[in-house]
Structure formats: structure tokens, C-alpha cells
Scaffold this active site. Structure first.
Site, PDB file in Angstrom:
ATOM      1  N   HIS A  17      -6.348 -10.343  -3.172  1.00 45.76           N
ATOM      2  CA  HIS A  17      -5.386  -9.232  -3.109  1.00 45.76           C
ATOM      3  C   HIS A  17      -4.315  -9.379  -4.191  1.00 45.76           C
ATOM      4  CE1 HIS A  17      -7.070  -7.295   0.401  1.00 45.76           C
ATOM      5  NE2 HIS A  17      -7.181  -8.459   0.996  1.00 45.76           N
ATOM      6  N   TYR A  27      -3.600  -4.986  15.750  1.00 44.10           N
ATOM      7  CA  TYR A  27      -3.626  -4.214  14.513  1.00 44.10           C
ATOM      8  C   TYR A  27      -3.164  -2.789  14.806  1.00 44.10           C
ATOM      9  CZ  TYR A  27      -5.069  -7.549  11.049  1.00 44.10           C
ATOM     10  OH  TYR A  27      -5.055  -8.587  10.151  1.00 44.10           O
ATOM     11  N   PHE A  28      -1.919  -2.521  14.456  1.00 36.83           N
ATOM     12  CA  PHE A  28      -1.336  -1.215  14.784  1.00 36.83           C
ATOM     13  C   PHE A  28      -1.681  -0.168  13.721  1.00 36.83           C
ATOM     14  CE2 PHE A  28       2.380  -2.908  17.638  1.00 36.83           C
ATOM     15  CZ  PHE A  28       1.444  -3.417  18.525  1.00 36.83           C
ATOM     16  N   ASP A  29      -2.572  -0.540  12.773  1.00 37.20           N
ATOM     17  CA  ASP A  29      -3.094   0.507  11.878  1.00 37.20           C
ATOM     18  C   ASP A  29      -4.344   1.142  12.486  1.00 37.20           C
ATOM     19  OD1 ASP A  29      -4.503  -1.898  11.510  1.00 37.20           O
ATOM     20  OD2 ASP A  29      -4.881  -1.542   9.383  1.00 37.20           O
ATOM     21  N   ARG A  68       0.854  -1.200   0.000  1.00 37.15           N
ATOM     22  CA  ARG A  68       0.000   0.000   0.000  1.00 37.15           C
ATOM     23  C   ARG A  68       0.881   1.239   0.000  1.00 37.15           C
ATOM     24  NH1 ARG A  68      -3.073  -3.960   2.605  1.00 37.15           N
ATOM     25  NH2 ARG A  68      -4.809  -4.491   1.239  1.00 37.15           N
ATOM     26  N   TRP A  75      -6.352 -13.670  12.547  1.00 35.44           N
ATOM     27  CA  TRP A  75      -6.459 -12.201  12.556  1.00 35.44           C
ATOM     28  C   TRP A  75      -7.857 -11.707  12.840  1.00 35.44           C
ATOM     29  CZ3 TRP A  75      -8.980  -8.923   8.899  1.00 35.44           C
ATOM     30  CH2 TRP A  75      -9.562  -9.562   7.809  1.00 35.44           C
ATOM     31  N   TRP A 107      -0.491  -2.559   8.555  1.00 35.46           N
ATOM     32  CA  TRP A 107      -1.052  -2.341   7.218  1.00 35.46           C
ATOM     33  C   TRP A 107      -0.901  -0.862   6.916  1.00 35.46           C
ATOM     34  CZ3 TRP A 107      -1.842  -6.739   4.890  1.00 35.46           C
ATOM     35  CH2 TRP A 107      -2.149  -7.875   5.637  1.00 35.46           C
ATOM     36  N   ASP A 160       0.243  -7.074  -2.963  1.00 35.73           N
ATOM     37  CA  ASP A 160      -1.178  -6.809  -2.691  1.00 35.73           C
ATOM     38  C   ASP A 160      -1.768  -6.134  -3.921  1.00 35.73           C
ATOM     39  OD1 ASP A 160      -3.699  -6.211  -1.236  1.00 35.73           O
ATOM     40  OD2 ASP A 160      -2.505  -6.803   0.486  1.00 35.73           O
ATOM     41  N   GLU A 186      -9.528 -12.698   2.582  1.00 37.85           N
ATOM     42  CA  GLU A 186     -10.373 -11.772   1.827  1.00 37.85           C
ATOM     43  C   GLU A 186     -10.375 -12.044   0.314  1.00 37.85           C
ATOM     44  OE1 GLU A 186     -10.265  -7.919   4.709  1.00 37.85           O
ATOM     45  OE2 GLU A 186      -8.585  -8.072   3.337  1.00 37.85           O
TER      46      GLU A 186
HETATM   47  C1  ACM Z   1      -6.026  -8.991   6.940  1.00 40.49           C
HETATM   48  O1  ACM Z   1      -5.990  -8.055   7.764  1.00 40.49           O
HETATM   49  N1  ACM Z   1      -6.769  -8.893   5.862  1.00 40.49           N
HETATM   50  C2  ACM Z   1      -5.258 -10.219   7.141  1.00 40.49           C
END
Ligand code: ACM
Ligand code: ZN
Length: 759
Positions: free
Chosen positions: A265, A419-421, A163, A394, A469, A192, A328
Site C-alpha cells: 500500500h 469492519y464498518f465499511d 482513500r 483483521w 476504510w 496508502d 496485503e
Molecule cells: C486491511 O483491511 N487490509 C487491514
């Protein structure tokens, strides 16, 4: 095992006999070690002064560990370290038959480091550097003893370089910090939808085309209308770069786990090679964030292509695990693709989930034949987990619990803690993030082993990992802001969960010992945990806010403004002692109240905006329970603070049921003109504004039944009341299932609410 205890006992007793000592002293090292003893606390004889040039004796040390000692000694403490037997003040001794990765440091008139293996010696070096403190310009060490070893085998950080791209030098800095905090797995998310970042010599278009996008969405992707930065963006690592980074990591005892995403992805790869998709249509490298329908086709040609790629990349990564994504992957294209349907028929598969399982199994067999182990996101459980696969959980802990029940290895990385985003602070000043709320304290609570696991299941848990992410992380400085200090909290829970200090002690160590280290390394870390905490509660007049500071005698200067369309008007200034309350009156005749809060000690400023209304601080009864992760408290709905856009987890109340019932009870009957409810409509995150809202019998006597239908996803719904009521009863109906063709199709949509205004 016995020998280990014996040898530690010997070292331990030798110090005990010489000097008075203080057990349970707080050790400045993070992650905090298993054992720390401080000798002669507070006395002159209890410290050892440290010269800027130090000599060390290290006959058994490898050249790499020696050079790491020199490197980190210089980086962290400005030391010059020289190998010399004769006048050595640090002696390294290798031990046999001790716990793997264990080490001890004895600080008396000289320093002795004993270690099990090279990694352990490296950990000892990091700990020693953190023990040195500077007093009036003089470096000293407290005499004492440290004995230490890690609890989990997998202590990971993930980095998405698709990203946003990070240069080789930035990745190396990322690895240096990981090393300082004793992480040992770098999960490198290399591909991705928005960019392919690793050179393939067999398929050069992957980087010629797939590494570049023409534009990038600006702001949060849910902000409409969307705008784009029309600049070509991209980059990739050559195979030489990859080798250099893998080597750099290995020198720091960090294993690189590469991730090549499949079958979802995959838009960057398909932009380069559209023939590996189901439709064959040429689509560009994606410039938006999200989940996309065009994924790798499950036909043989695609599997051969992916095996070719793995075959090419395997020699670059000496570690055991190879990550193939698996998350996903919408099945929209597979359902309509004759090639995919043929694979389903030929292999007697039940549906597209079994096709995904078949797809992953092919790669599992391939990786296993090459001596590697497949790891994938928890969706690889759907349709049956292939025999050797390890699972990265996750979407919560459940995937990991199930995989361990089936006897598969697990790495826990649940969104709730890892999740540090997500946002880490609640203030408006936090930089744009994807959503969610994962503060430092939440990370510190994390344990990769769920209480719902048996001891056998727990034995399959390799450890944990945080994920970075980077949709909203577009620079190294922002990466550091999102990662630190949360990564340090994670390192503690993975290294020594059994004896981790209280969160308050951990924070104190951060502030006093580790923020200075990060500052000195010029790391742009977050100080959000230092901001004054706000505790909101109901008060008979409306709301009560308590501002508390980590500094006991801090003072808060509050500047209060009232604002309306015609501007902002200064109202008053208040000085509050730490932990004093401010009352906000629900009868206040002002459209908006702005409170600027300035902490005298920390110098930070926070702004709070409140919209007074008749239900401010009143009682909310849930007749349907919110989802635990998005239950930010009943007051959220009536605290005068509207959930902001883009959404932040802590400001909204989220329900995962298709109907929601709740009641607001006022202290006394009053005339209410209208109810005004704010919902979130964010289909990309599976959140839908409800399709019908009913207001039912508000006072239990006179029947009031009003229905507003909302088929086109309005976020703000007003319902007329125009009578005196004591109760407001809302019955909210969302879609039963997310409609086909949308992210999360088939799942119950989320309903997110904030706020419910009564006027
Ligand atoms: C993920 O956060 N889609 C693994
Ligand atoms: Zn297909």
C-alpha cells in the site's frame, strides 16, 4: 483492590440507607455502566431538577478536565458550567487506591463524582451528561448511583484518510463522538496507495506529489466498464495540524496511533520517490481501489528512508504504539528484484515471506530503540513475528489467537464484526459500500477474546477496534452513517462486556436516549436497524415472508407490482399487521414481482424484488458446506432474489473450497427446461466464477451428465435440462489456486452463488 471495594461500599451504603432504590433499573448511559441504582423510581422525590447554569466544585481537577466539562456540558445539554465552591451542585473528589479509570456518580440532592484519575473523571462527565433527560422542557436527573470502569485497555476506532481525506475539523468531530462513547484509541491510517497525508520536512515530495491523485474511480470498483471522476483529489495534514489533532485527542483521553503503511500500500509514496520501489518506474498515485504489486523494495536504501520517516514522525505522537501496516503486500516484485534477492541471500532467508519478516524486524528494532512499540496487521506473523511486535488481527480471530499463543499483544479487529465499511442493512436503499454485511447486532456480539484462547492467551488481548476504510466513504456525513450507531455497539462490548444489556434493551436505549443525542449533534447516523425485518422461509406454495417491526402495533402497507420489459403494472395493495405473513407463489406467471413495504410507525419504505421460478422455496442440500461467514442460508439460492452487484455479503452463498456440490430437491417431479445459475466473478476480492459446471443424474435413474466449461469467467451459466426431474445435482469446479499475478495468488479462490433458477 480491597480498599477499592471498601470505598465503593461506603458510598453505596450511604444511599441505600436514605432512599428506596431499584437495582437492575435500565440505565440510559451507553456504554452501559457496571453498576446502576435508581432511587425512588417514578416518584417526585426521586428526581433532581437541573438548572441551565450549574456550579461545580473541583479543587483537584486539572484545567483540561474543567474545560472538557464546560465543553461537553454545553455540547450535549446546552449547560453553562461555572466553577464555584460556595453554591456548587456538583462536587468532584479524587480517590486513591481504586481501580484505574474507575468513577462513581451519586445523585441525591446534589451530585458527587468520585474518580480514580483524570480519564475516569472525564468518563464520569460523559455519563452524567447522558443521565440528564428533558421532560416538558425541564432538565432532570433521576436520583441514584453509578459505579463504573472499563474492561479493555484498547477501545479503538480507525480512520482511513488516504482513500478519502477528512479535514482537521472533521477529524475533531470524529474525536468528539469517540469521546462521548468512551473510546480511547484513534488509529489514524495516514498513508496508502491513493494518497500520502502527513507532511514530511525531510521528504517534501511525499505530500507535494504523493498527496494528490489525478482522478478517482467512480461507483464500485468491480463495476465494468470502469469510469473515473477526472478531478484532482487530495490533501494532507501539516505537522502543525497533526500536533493540534494529537493534542485535541489527548485532551479527550484518546491516544493517537499513527499508521505509516509498509511494505505494501505504498503507491503514493512511490509516486513521489520511485527509487524506493523494486523497478524504479515512475507510477502515478493510484486512482483505483485494491492491492497493487508495486511495493517498497526491501533494499537498505528503502529501510533507511523509512527509518528516517519514523524518526521524523515519532516526536509527533506521544503514545506507545506505532502502526507500520504490513498487510496485503504481494511478493511479485520482490521475487524478480535483484536487490531483494540479495537481501534474502545475505541474510540467509528462506523466501519472500521471511524477507517481509526481516523488513518488519528492522523497523521493530528501530522503534524499540526509540521507546516505541511496533504494531502491525496480522500478515506480520507470516515468516516469523518479530520479538516486540503487537498484532492487529483483521482476517478473522486466528492471527490474534496465534500471536497471543506466542506471547504477543493483540488488538482484535476481525472483518466479521469490526469492519464498518461493510453494509449494515439489507435493503436496496443502503448507500454503496465495499461489500460484506455487518449489522448492528453482529457488532454487539463481538468479543475480542476468542473462546479458543487460554486464560494466558486472553491476558495478551489489549482490546478491540472497528475500522473505517474509506474507499466508498467520501464525505463526513457518510462516515457518520457507516460509523454510528455501530460504534456505540462496539463501545458497549469493549467497556462492559460482562453486564451488557440484551440486544433488545440496547436498541431501546439507542432509540430513546441516543438517537436524540446524535440528532442534536447533527450527526447523519444510520437508522437501518429500525427498518422492518424480513424473515423468509419456505412454504409449500413457494415463499413466506414475515415483516416484523420493533413497534409492536406497527402496520405495513404493501403495494405490489408486476413488472416486465414492457413496464410496471399495479397488482394490489395489502395491509399487514406486525408479524403477519405474505405468501409468494412459485407458479406466479410474472417475470418479476415488486413489493413496496411501508412501515406506518417508522415511515420508512423498503422495496423487495422477486423473480418467481420453479425452485422457489424448494429444498437445497449442501454436499459441500459454505464458509460460515458467507452462509446466508440455503433459501438464499432459491428465494427469487438474485445477489446484486456490487456484491453484498448477505445476498450470496460463498464457498472457500475449489469444488462445490449441491442438490435441489423439488416437492414433486416436474418438467424443467433449463438451470440458470448466477456466479460472482470478482478477482479483486479473490472471488472467481467457476471454470466448470456439471449437471449430474438429476433424478438418480436416467443418466444426465452435462458439462459447461467456463474458462473466461462468465457470471451467468445456463444448462439445458428438457426433461421431468425431481432432483437437480450440481458439481461445480473452480480453479485449484488463484493464478500468479492476481490478488490472492496461490490461495483457493472463493465461489459465490446466487441464484439458481429452474425454469
Ligand atoms: C486491511 O483491511 N487490509 C487491514
Ligand atoms: Zn526490491
Amino acid at each position: 483492590m480491597c480498599k477499592f471495594f471498601f470505598s465503593y461500599l461506603v458510598v453505596f451504603m450511604s444511599i441505600m440507607s436514605v432512599i428506596a432504590q431499584q437495582q437492575n433499573a435500565i440505565c440510559p448511559i451507553l456504554p452501559n455502566p457496571v453498576t446502576y441504582v435508581k432511587s425512588n423510581p417514578g416518584s417526585q422525590s426521586g428526581t433532581l431538577s437541573v438548572n441551565d447554569t450549574l456550579f461545580f466544585s473541583a479543587k483537584e481537577l486539572t484545567p483540561n478536565v474543567k474545560s472538557q466539562l464546560v465543553y461537553f456540558g454545553g455540547l450535549l445539554q446546552g449547560l453553562t458550567l461555572i466553577e464555584s465552591e460556595r453554591n456548587a451542585s456538583i462536587t468532584f473528589k479524587k480517590q486513591v487506591n481504586v481501580i484505574p479509570d474507575s468513577y462513581s456518580i451519586t445523585i441525591a440532592d446534589k451530585i458527587t463524582i468520585q474518580y480514580a484519575n483524570d480519564a475516569a473523571c472525564f468518563y464520569a462527565i460523559q455519563s452524567l451528561m447522558q443521565l440528564i433527560h428533558i421532560n416538558n422542557g425541564e432538565k432532570t436527573l433521576n436520583k441514584g448511583f453509578v459505579a463504573d470502569y472499563p474492561n479493555y485497555k484498547w477501545r479503538g476506532l480507525h480512520l482511513d484518510v488516504s482513500r478519502h481525506f477528512f479535514t482537521k475539523e472533521e477529524v475533531k468531530r470524529f474525536l468528539d463522538l469517540m469521546a462521548i462513547y468512551k473510546f480511547n484509541v484513534f488509529h489514524w491510517h495516514l498513508t496508502d496507495d491513493q494518497g500520502w497525508r502527513i507532511e514530511s520536512k525531510r521528504y517534501p515530495k511525499l505530500t507535494e506529489i504523493g498527496a494528490w491523485r489525478d482522478s478517482t474511480v467512480k461507483d464500485h470498483y468491480s463495476t465494468k466498464p470502469r469510469t473515473y471522476d477526472i478531478t484532482k483529489y487530495g490533501g494532507f495534514y501539516t505537522q502543525e495540524d497533526v500536533k493540534e489533532i494529537v493534542h485535541y485527542a489527548a485532551d479527550r483521553f484518546i491516544t493517537v496511533v499513527p499508521e505509516i503503511e509498509m511494505p505494501g500500500h505504498a503507491r503514493a509514496a512511490l509516486a513521489a520517490y520511485p527509487n524506493f520501489s523494486c523497478t524504479g518506474n515512475a507510477l502515478p498515485v493510484e486512482n483505483l481501489w485494491g492491492v497493487f504489486d508495486d511495493i517498497f523494495c526491501a533494499k537498505k536504501e528503502t529501510l533507511d528512508f523509512l527509518k528516517d520517516l519514523l524518526d521524523e514522525f515519532i516526536p509527533l505522537f506521544p503514545g506507545t504504539y506505532f502502526h507500520v501496516g504490513g498487510d496485503e503486500a504481494p511478493k511479485t516484485r520482490w521475487k524478480k528484484c535483484s536487490n531483494c534477492q540479495e537481501v534474502i541471500t545475505d541474510n540467509k532467508l528462506k523466501d519472500e515471506h521471511e524477507l517481509q519478516s526481516y523488513f518488519i524486524r528492522q523497523l521493530d528494532e528501530f522503534l524499540t530503540s526509540k521507546g516505541k512499540k511496533l504494531i502491525g496487521w496480522d500478515e506480520i506473523l507470516e515468516g516469523g513475528l518479530s520479538s516486540n511486535a503487537a498484532v492487529m488481527s483483521w482476517r478473522g480471530f486466528e492471527g490474534g489467537i496465534e500471536a497471543s499463543r506466542q506471547g504477543h499483544e493483540v488488538v482484535m479487529t476481525p472483518g466479521s464484526h469490526c469492519y464498518f465499511d461493510h453494509y449494515q442493512g439489507k435493503t436496496k436503499e443502503e448507500p454503496l459500500a465495499i461489500g460484506g454485511y455487518t449489522p448492528l447486532s453482529k457488532v454487539y456480539e463481538f468479543s475480542p477474546i476468542s473462546p479458543n484462547m487460554s486464560a494466558t492467551q486472553a491476558s495478551f488481548v489489549l482490546g478491540g477496534q472497528a475500522n473505517l476504510w474509506t474507499e466508498y466513504i467520501d464525505s463526513f456525513d457518510k462516515l457518520m452513517y457507516m460509523a454510528y450507531p455501530r460504534a456505540i455497539a462496539l463501545s458497549q462490548t469493549l467497556w462492559n462486556p460482562a453486564k451488557k444489556p440484551s440486544f433488545e434493551t440496547f436498541e431501546q436505549l439507542l432509540i430513546e436516549n441516543h438517537f436524540p443525542i446524535l440528532d442534536q449533534l447533527k450527526i447523519n447516523f444510520s437508522r437501518s436497524n429500525l427498518l422492518p425485518q424480513q424473515h423468509w422461509s419456505s412454504h409449500k406454495q413457494g415463499l413466506k415472508v414475515n415483516f416484523s417491526s420493533k413497534k409492536e402495533n406497527d402496520l405495513f402497507h404493501l403495494t405490489i407490482f408486476q413488472s416486465s420489459d414492457s413496464g410496471k403494472k399495479f397488482t394490489k395493495e395489502i395491509m399487514l399487521q406486525n408479524k403477519q405473513d405474505l405468501i409468494i407463489d412459485r407458479e406466479l406467471d410474472s417475470p418479476e414481482l415488486l413489493v413496496n413495504v411501508h412501515s406506518e410507525h417508522y415511515g420508512f419504505e423498503q422495496q423487495v424484488k422477486i423473480i418467481p421460478h420453479k425452485a422457489l422455496g424448494e429444498t437445497v442440500h449442501y454436499l459441500t458446506s459454505p464458509n460460515k461467514q458467507y452462509d446466508s442460508g440455503k433459501l438464499t439460492l432459491v428465494n427469487g432474489q438474485k445477489g446484486s452487484r456490487p456484491w453484498k455479503g448477505h445476498e450470496w452463498v460463498g464457498f472457500d473450497t475449489s469444488t462445490v456440490a449441491l442438490r435441489i430437491t423439488l416437492q414433486k417431479k416436474r418438467r424443467i427446461k433449463e438451470v440458470d445459475i448466477s456466479f460472482l466473478n470478482e478477482p479483486g476480492s479473490w472471488i472467481y466464477s467457476p471454470k466448470k459446471i456439471q449437471l449430474l443424474n438429476p433424478d438418480g435413474r436416467k443418466k444426465l451428465d452435462r458439462t459447461v466449461s467456463n474458462e473466461n469467467g462468465q457470471e451467468r451459466i445456463k444448462i439445458e435440462v428438457n426433461r421431468k426431474v425431481k432432483n437437480i445435482y450440481l458439481y461445480i469446479s473452480n480453479w485449484e489456486e488463484i493464478p500468479e499475478g492476481n490478488p490472492g495468488a496461490g490461495h483457493v479462490p472463493w465461489t459465490f452463488i446466487d441464484e439458481i433458477f429452474l425454469r
